[in-house]
Design a protein around this motif. Structure first.
Motif, PDB file in Angstrom:
ATOM      1  N   VAL A   1       0.834  -1.188   0.000  1.00  0.00           N
ATOM      2  CA  VAL A   1       0.000   0.000   0.000  1.00  0.00           C
ATOM      3  C   VAL A   1       0.877   1.249   0.000  1.00  0.00           C
ATOM      4  CG1 VAL A   1      -1.924  -1.145   1.155  1.00  0.00           C
ATOM      5  CG2 VAL A   1      -0.194   0.029   2.523  1.00  0.00           C
ATOM      6  N   LEU A   2       0.312   2.307  -0.548  1.00  0.00           N
ATOM      7  CA  LEU A   2       0.968   3.611  -0.541  1.00  0.00           C
ATOM      8  C   LEU A   2       0.068   4.546   0.259  1.00  0.00           C
ATOM      9  CD1 LEU A   2       3.039   5.686  -1.448  1.00  0.00           C
ATOM     10  CD2 LEU A   2       1.845   5.842  -3.647  1.00  0.00           C
ATOM     11  N   ARG A   3       0.564   5.013   1.389  1.00  0.00           N
ATOM     12  CA  ARG A   3      -0.247   5.827   2.299  1.00  0.00           C
ATOM     13  C   ARG A   3       0.281   7.259   2.346  1.00  0.00           C
ATOM     14  NH1 ARG A   3      -3.797   3.015   5.533  1.00  0.00           N
ATOM     15  NH2 ARG A   3      -3.496   0.744   5.612  1.00  0.00           N
ATOM     16  N   LEU A   4      -0.627   8.187   1.968  1.00  0.00           N
ATOM     17  CA  LEU A   4      -0.355   9.618   2.088  1.00  0.00           C
ATOM     18  C   LEU A   4      -1.455  10.268   2.940  1.00  0.00           C
ATOM     19  CD1 LEU A   4       0.509  10.333  -1.670  1.00  0.00           C
ATOM     20  CD2 LEU A   4       2.056   9.605   0.137  1.00  0.00           C
ATOM     21  N   THR A   5      -2.000   9.497   3.840  1.00  0.00           N
ATOM     22  CA  THR A   5      -3.134   9.935   4.646  1.00  0.00           C
ATOM     23  C   THR A   5      -2.803  11.186   5.459  1.00  0.00           C
ATOM     24  OG1 THR A   5      -3.887   7.646   4.816  1.00  0.00           O
ATOM     25  CG2 THR A   5      -4.762   9.211   6.426  1.00  0.00           C
ATOM     26  N   ARG A   6      -3.658  12.195   5.316  1.00  0.00           N
ATOM     27  CA  ARG A   6      -3.545  13.454   6.073  1.00  0.00           C
ATOM     28  C   ARG A   6      -2.184  14.129   5.919  1.00  0.00           C
ATOM     29  NH1 ARG A   6      -6.619  10.130   9.039  1.00  0.00           N
ATOM     30  NH2 ARG A   6      -4.867   9.300  10.232  1.00  0.00           N
ATOM     31  N   ALA A   7      -1.467  13.772   4.885  1.00  0.00           N
ATOM     32  CA  ALA A   7      -0.219  14.475   4.587  1.00  0.00           C
ATOM     33  C   ALA A   7      -0.545  15.843   3.985  1.00  0.00           C
ATOM     34  CB  ALA A   7       0.636  13.664   3.623  1.00  0.00           C
ATOM     35  N   ARG A   8       0.390  16.778   4.118  1.00  0.00           N
ATOM     36  CA  ARG A   8       0.215  18.120   3.572  1.00  0.00           C
ATOM     37  C   ARG A   8       1.376  18.420   2.632  1.00  0.00           C
ATOM     38  NH1 ARG A   8      -0.449  21.249   9.106  1.00  0.00           N
ATOM     39  NH2 ARG A   8       0.431  19.301   9.884  1.00  0.00           N
TER      40      ARG A   8
ATOM     41  N   SER B   1      -3.828  -0.537  -2.137  1.00  0.00           N
ATOM     42  CA  SER B   1      -4.584   0.706  -2.256  1.00  0.00           C
ATOM     43  C   SER B   1      -3.672   1.911  -2.120  1.00  0.00           C
ATOM     44  CB  SER B   1      -5.679   0.769  -1.178  1.00  0.00           C
ATOM     45  OG  SER B   1      -6.637  -0.259  -1.351  1.00  0.00           O
ATOM     46  N   LEU B   2      -4.125   3.008  -2.698  1.00  0.00           N
ATOM     47  CA  LEU B   2      -3.504   4.305  -2.493  1.00  0.00           C
ATOM     48  C   LEU B   2      -4.417   5.096  -1.566  1.00  0.00           C
ATOM     49  CD1 LEU B   2      -1.609   6.688  -2.988  1.00  0.00           C
ATOM     50  CD2 LEU B   2      -2.825   7.122  -5.147  1.00  0.00           C
ATOM     51  N   TYR B   3      -3.889   5.516  -0.420  1.00  0.00           N
ATOM     52  CA  TYR B   3      -4.689   6.213   0.587  1.00  0.00           C
ATOM     53  C   TYR B   3      -4.337   7.698   0.587  1.00  0.00           C
ATOM     54  CZ  TYR B   3      -5.919   1.612   2.396  1.00  0.00           C
ATOM     55  OH  TYR B   3      -6.397   0.333   2.529  1.00  0.00           O
TER      56      TYR B   3
ATOM     57  N   TRP C   1      -8.403   5.559  -2.337  1.00  0.00           N
ATOM     58  CA  TRP C   1      -9.215   5.913  -1.166  1.00  0.00           C
ATOM     59  C   TRP C   1      -8.841   7.333  -0.732  1.00  0.00           C
ATOM     60  CZ3 TRP C   1     -13.209   3.023  -0.125  1.00  0.00           C
ATOM     61  CH2 TRP C   1     -13.926   3.229   1.062  1.00  0.00           C
ATOM     62  N   ALA C   2      -9.702   8.312  -1.108  1.00  0.00           N
ATOM     63  CA  ALA C   2      -9.340   9.706  -0.876  1.00  0.00           C
ATOM     64  C   ALA C   2     -10.498  10.549  -0.347  1.00  0.00           C
ATOM     65  CB  ALA C   2      -8.803  10.314  -2.164  1.00  0.00           C
TER      66      ALA C   2
ATOM     67  N   GLY D   1     -10.551  -1.406  -7.707  1.00  0.00           N
ATOM     68  CA  GLY D   1     -11.583  -1.259  -6.690  1.00  0.00           C
ATOM     69  C   GLY D   1     -12.380   0.011  -6.875  1.00  0.00           C
ATOM     70  N   THR D   2     -12.571   0.745  -5.771  1.00  0.00           N
ATOM     71  CA  THR D   2     -13.401   1.946  -5.739  1.00  0.00           C
ATOM     72  C   THR D   2     -12.543   3.200  -5.746  1.00  0.00           C
ATOM     73  OG1 THR D   2     -15.195   0.828  -4.553  1.00  0.00           O
ATOM     74  CG2 THR D   2     -15.072   3.216  -4.323  1.00  0.00           C
ATOM     75  N   VAL D   3     -13.012   4.218  -6.439  1.00  0.00           N
ATOM     76  CA  VAL D   3     -12.430   5.551  -6.332  1.00  0.00           C
ATOM     77  C   VAL D   3     -13.330   6.338  -5.386  1.00  0.00           C
ATOM     78  CG1 VAL D   3     -11.811   7.676  -7.552  1.00  0.00           C
ATOM     79  CG2 VAL D   3     -11.486   5.449  -8.667  1.00  0.00           C
ATOM     80  N   ASN D   4     -12.818   6.623  -4.196  1.00  0.00           N
ATOM     81  CA  ASN D   4     -13.630   7.275  -3.165  1.00  0.00           C
ATOM     82  C   ASN D   4     -13.139   8.705  -2.962  1.00  0.00           C
ATOM     83  OD1 ASN D   4     -15.014   8.136  -0.898  1.00  0.00           O
ATOM     84  ND2 ASN D   4     -14.802   6.200   0.197  1.00  0.00           N
ATOM     85  N   LEU D   5     -13.952   9.670  -3.409  1.00  0.00           N
ATOM     86  CA  LEU D   5     -13.654  11.087  -3.239  1.00  0.00           C
ATOM     87  C   LEU D   5     -14.761  11.776  -2.448  1.00  0.00           C
ATOM     88  CD1 LEU D   5     -12.285  11.778  -6.828  1.00  0.00           C
ATOM     89  CD2 LEU D   5     -10.974  11.993  -4.722  1.00  0.00           C
ATOM     90  N   THR D   6     -15.378  11.044  -1.546  1.00  0.00           N
ATOM     91  CA  THR D   6     -16.419  11.617  -0.705  1.00  0.00           C
ATOM     92  C   THR D   6     -15.872  12.809   0.081  1.00  0.00           C
ATOM     93  OG1 THR D   6     -17.490   9.455  -0.502  1.00  0.00           O
ATOM     94  CG2 THR D   6     -18.040  11.105   1.170  1.00  0.00           C
ATOM     95  N   ASP D   7     -16.652  13.875   0.133  1.00  0.00           N
ATOM     96  CA  ASP D   7     -16.290  15.091   0.888  1.00  0.00           C
ATOM     97  C   ASP D   7     -15.033  15.774   0.359  1.00  0.00           C
ATOM     98  OD1 ASP D   7     -18.413  15.049   2.838  1.00  0.00           O
ATOM     99  OD2 ASP D   7     -17.407  13.350   3.761  1.00  0.00           O
TER     100      ASP D   7
END
Length: 486
Positions: free
Chosen positions: A130-137, A152-154, A182-183, A201-207
């Motif tokens: 997985v590649l995680r960039l969660t809450r990165a700025r 997944s790409l987060y 997952w974004a 899978g899913t492209v999630n751009l909710t909110d």
């Protein structure tokens, strides 16, 4: 690099690597890595040390080596171009002084969640996990074009703020993801480019908030998503470009705000989509382009439709929710020209659910719209068909006209009998059947040829004859059109 060349902070990281132990320099969990530029030597590590560690760091038998670091300031450029790293790389809550480079690198896992970076260069990177960039700025571009991630790409709540960038701020064009993109909550000031990406899978751009006013906020031409593209409650300021996309599941734009007032807000032309949901949100600001798209289920609420839509050759199997034809027809009138096919599509949708009355109303609207494209004599004839029999979709209207004219003629001739042509041979005068003889061009009751009205009554007879012919012709034309359609 020798261990004697390391600072105390780097020595701690070096020794923890062999056992995969976690090193956390943070003083508290709520520290903001944006302040990392002021962190001292006690929590500063050099990028060149991290590169040496990942490429040739110590190992301990029976343990899985890993770089797991939090709350550090990384100075210099972490340059891992073309490198192969067999260990997980976790650099969370860190502050990077320079843009890391992972161009064409091969990694087991990359995690820079909650970190602050001036950008990221990782074209053609391969991540076997997985590649995680969660809450990165990010203060610069995030370049992942051609990336291949088996998992997944987060990008949950990730922020990319580059309003003046010359090019897309997030590049995922031609990327291949083995699971999800997952974004939810992604914030991007600038263009997000996903052209040609393949997502299993899913492209999630909710909110998500995707902000590029006056330009293209999301460039996702020929995107291929095996599941859904979910953009619930998304705020897209600029064009949402999906031309040629293939979405097996649904494109869910429920509650979303699409705003590009001076251009096209949503372009999904030439797409193949399982379900397209535009519902429970504000009216789209800008145009919608669905030309040549193929949609199984079109979930479209009339309130969401903007003042300009392009529906040329749009095909859909079902249209929900079920609305009266009067609420659907304005959508068909918002295009730039008369397009018979869009009326036929809506007619077919109503007939599939058994609403024949609505289907007839759509066909009537089609004839009226077509009438505006005709020369003056064609429009005149169209108005006659409309007023008399509603282009054949309201045949009872002709009966009403006939009964009204029959009543007028019967009363007029009952009060003043026309004189017979041959008194000795004429049948008894009957005002009702005499009027019917004038109105009906084919049937004869023997009254019309036996009597000769004079003056104004003769003029009335001419009016009845002409009106009868017009009614008969329009009824036959309307019935012929109806039979030919069936």
């Amino acid at each position: 690099m020798e261990i004697n060349d390391l600072t105390p902070a780097e020595t701690r990281v070096w020794r923890a690597f062999a056992t995969g132990s976690h090193v956390d320099f943070r003083a508290s969990d709520d520290e903001d890595p944006a302040d990392g530029g002021a962190w001292g030597a006690e929590r500063t590590v050099r990028a060149c040390m991290l590169r040496s560690l990942l490429l040739d760091g110590p190992r301990q038998e029976g343990r899985v080596a890993a770089l797991s670091l939090a709350g550090a300031r990384v100075t210099g450029r972490l340059d891992m171009q073309y490198a192969t790293v067999d260990h997980p790389v976790r650099l969370r809550h860190c502050h990077f002084d320079e843009v890391p480079r992972f161009y064409a690198a091969r990694l087991r896992e990359l995690n820079v969640s909650e970190s602050v970076l001036p950008g990221l260069i990782a074209h053609a990177v391969r991540v076997d996990g997985v590649l995680r960039l969660t809450r990165a700025r990010f203060g610069g571009m995030v370049r992942l074009a051609g990336a291949e991630v088996t998992g997944s790409l987060y990008l949950e709540s990730t922020r990319i703020d580059v309003p003046d960038a010359e090019g897309p701020v997030l590049q995922l064009n031609q990327a291949v993801l083995g699971a999800d993109l997952w974004a939810p909550g992604l914030r991007a000031r600038g263009e997000v480019r996903i052209n040609g990406a393949r997502v299993a899978g899913t492209v999630n751009l909710t909110d998500a908030v995707l902000d590029r006013p006056g330009g293209t906020a999301v460039q996702a031409e020929t995107l291929a998503a095996e599941a859904d593209v979910v953009m619930r409650h998304a705020d897209v300021r600029g064009r949402l470009e999906l031309r040629g996309a293939r979405i097996s599941g649904r494109l869910d734009l429920s509650h979303a705000r699409l705003a590009n007032p001076d251009g096209t807000a949503l372009r999904a032309s030439s797409c193949v989509i399982g379900e397209l949901w535009l519902r429970q949100g504000p009216a789209v600001e800008g145009a919608i382009n669905l030309r040549r798209a193929q949609v199984d289920v079109l979930f479209l609420e009339p309130e969401v439709v903007p003042h300009w839509v392009q529906l040329n050759d749009l095909t859909y199997t079902s249209l929900v929710p079920h609305e009266p034809a009067g609420r659907r027809l304005p959508m068909l009138e918002k295009g730039d020209s008369y397009l018979p096919f869009i009326y036929e599509q809506l007619t077919a949708a109503y007939r599939r659910i058994g609403d024949d009355d609505a289907a007839r109303l759509v066909q009537l609207a089609k004839q009226r719209r077509h009438r505006r494209t005709l020369p003056w004599y064609g429009r005149l004839w169209g108005h006659l068909q409309d007023v008399t029999v509603g282009y054949g979709f309201r045949p009872l209207r002709a009966g009403g006209w006939l009964l009204s004219l029959l009543a007028v003629g019967s009363v007029a001739y009952a009060l003043h009998h026309p004189p017979p042509l041959k008194p000795a041979e004429s049948p008894d005068f009957d005002p009702v059947f005499y009027t019917l003889d004038l109105l009906l061009p084919v049937i004869s009751f023997g009254q019309e040829n036996a009597f000769a009205p004079q003056g104004g009554y003769q003029t009335l007879s001419y009016v009845l004859i002409i009106t009868g012919w017009i009614l008969a012709t329009t009824v036959i034309t309307g019935l012929t059109r109806t039979v030919s359609r069936q």
